[in-house]
Design a protein around this motif. Structure first.
Motif, short mmCIF file in Angstrom:
data_model
loop_
_atom_site.label_atom_id
_atom_site.label_comp_id
_atom_site.label_asym_id
_atom_site.label_seq_id
_atom_site.Cartn_x
_atom_site.Cartn_y
_atom_site.Cartn_z
N TYR A 73 0.81 -1.21 0.00
CA TYR A 73 0.00 0.00 0.00
C TYR A 73 0.85 1.27 0.00
O TYR A 73 1.75 1.43 0.83
N GLU A 74 0.56 2.16 -0.93
CA GLU A 74 1.32 3.40 -1.04
C GLU A 74 1.10 4.30 0.17
O GLU A 74 2.00 5.02 0.59
N ASP A 75 -0.10 4.27 0.73
CA ASP A 75 -0.41 5.09 1.91
C ASP A 75 0.55 4.79 3.07
O ASP A 75 0.99 5.69 3.78
N VAL A 76 0.86 3.52 3.23
CA VAL A 76 1.76 3.12 4.31
C VAL A 76 3.15 3.71 4.08
O VAL A 76 3.79 4.20 5.01
N HIS A 77 3.60 3.72 2.84
CA HIS A 77 4.92 4.27 2.52
C HIS A 77 4.96 5.78 2.74
O HIS A 77 5.96 6.31 3.21
N VAL A 78 3.88 6.46 2.42
CA VAL A 78 3.81 7.90 2.63
C VAL A 78 3.84 8.21 4.13
O VAL A 78 4.59 9.08 4.58
N LEU A 79 3.04 7.48 4.89
CA LEU A 79 3.04 7.69 6.34
C LEU A 79 4.40 7.38 6.95
O LEU A 79 4.86 8.06 7.86
N TRP A 80 5.05 6.34 6.44
CA TRP A 80 6.38 5.97 6.93
C TRP A 80 7.38 7.10 6.68
O TRP A 80 8.16 7.46 7.55
N SER A 81 7.35 7.68 5.49
CA SER A 81 8.30 8.76 5.17
C SER A 81 8.04 9.98 6.07
O SER A 81 8.99 10.62 6.52
#
Length: 62
Positions: free
Chosen positions: A40-48
């Motif tokens: 999920y891209e959302d998870v990567h955005v939140l991680w960054s």
């Protein structure tokens, strides 16, 4: 023998402080592999966002 204890005690405290600080810094990075494998891209955005906010709160070493 008291002089030996007075020499070792501060070194022992310094040793523990240095190693406990390292563990605190690892904090969120324990989850890195899980986040990296998530599709999920959302998870990567939140991680960054989390990593950027966490790194800016660390004190600068001089």
């Amino acid at each position: 023998m008291g002089w030996l204890q007075s020499l070792i005690s501060p070194l022992k405290k310094l040793w523990f402080q240095m190693h406990s600080t390292h563990k605190k810094r690892r904090g969120i990075y324990i989850l890195y592999e899980d986040v990296k494998s998530c599709p999920y891209e959302d998870v990567h955005v939140l991680w960054s966002i989390l990593v950027e906010s966490h790194s800016s709160s660390l004190p600068l070493k001089k």
